[in-house]
Scaffold this active site. Structure first.
Site, PDB file in Angstrom:
ATOM      1  N   GLU A   1      -4.759   7.307  -0.066  1.00  0.00           N
ATOM      2  CA  GLU A   1      -5.643   7.777   0.996  1.00  0.00           C
ATOM      3  C   GLU A   1      -6.633   8.817   0.441  1.00  0.00           C
ATOM      4  OE1 GLU A   1      -7.545   7.564   3.445  1.00  0.00           O
ATOM      5  OE2 GLU A   1      -6.071   7.370   5.070  1.00  0.00           O
TER       6      GLU A   1
ATOM      7  N   HIS B   1      -0.639   0.585   5.699  1.00  0.00           N
ATOM      8  CA  HIS B   1       0.759   0.969   5.873  1.00  0.00           C
ATOM      9  C   HIS B   1       1.135   1.003   7.346  1.00  0.00           C
ATOM     10  CE1 HIS B   1      -0.206   4.988   7.414  1.00  0.00           C
ATOM     11  NE2 HIS B   1      -1.166   5.027   6.499  1.00  0.00           N
TER      12      HIS B   1
END
Length: 208
Positions: A84, A11
């Protein structure tokens, strides 16, 4: 047997990345630099024949995937297995704050003890490894011989690098994972092979 190619994109940058603040599963959106990085990644990938686009369901990954979606003419498919790592009591703190407030816990984290579960809802490296490797092999099974893209996170890409290189979870990281970095993995059957994990970056703005 035809290879399956997976392009993994970290990202774009968030304000917490810039502050070296641990995000984990907390939803933090992209900052201005991160939005620009997502656009740069989209331009870089737009000429490629990518047949499916996947993303972590966390906000910063979704925003990056939306930046890619228009260029690739694909709707992102959300996969929580590419979230994550859960960092438990460290989430929301900087690395320095985590070290000073919880020195014993941080020592186990920094030493990369594979079965150490970070307290208060965290995740061990072994748990993360199982989650990510299972998710990757699921994609390979679903897209044999195709080229696909996945938007994900630094901790996930750390595991991907170790999966394809066969390195230990304990080994200190010897590679960079820049924001919006472009990473390639290929698979013959279900065997994942090293591409260029953590190497390519379409924008010069990313922070590791």
């Amino acid at each position: 047997m035809e290879a399956t190619r997976i392009c993994l994109v970290r990202h774009g940058e968030t304000s917490w990345n810039a502050e070296k603040r641990i995000q984990g599963n907390i939803d933090v959106g992209l900052n201005e630099a991160g939005l620009a990085q997502a656009e740069a990644a989209a331009r870089w990938l737009s000429p490629l024949a990518i047949e499916a686009l996947y993303s972590s369901d966390l906000l910063r990954a979704r925003q990056t995937a939306q930046g890619l979606a228009g260029a690739l003419k694909l709707a992102p498919i959300l996969r929580p297995e590419f979230r994550e790592r859960r960092y438990g009591l460290f989430e929301g703190l900087t690395y320095e704050q985590s070290r000073s407030r919880y020195p014993d816990v941080y020592s186990l984290f920094e030493e990369r003890v594979p079965d150490f579960v970070i307290p208060y809802g965290g995740e061990s490296l072994q748990q993360l490894h199982l989650r990510v490797s299972t998710g990757l092999r699921r994609l390979v099974d679903e897209h044999r011989g195709q080229t696909i893209a996945v938007v994900t996170h630094g901790g996930v890409l750390d595991i991907v690098n170790r999966v394809v290189r066969g390195t230990s979870l304990r080994q200190p990281r010897d590679f960079l994972i820049p924001n919006a970095g472009i990473n390639w993995v290929s698979a013959i059957g279900r065997q994942l092979a090293h591409g260029s994990v953590g190497r390519d970056r379409p924008s010069g703005d990313g922070r590791a």
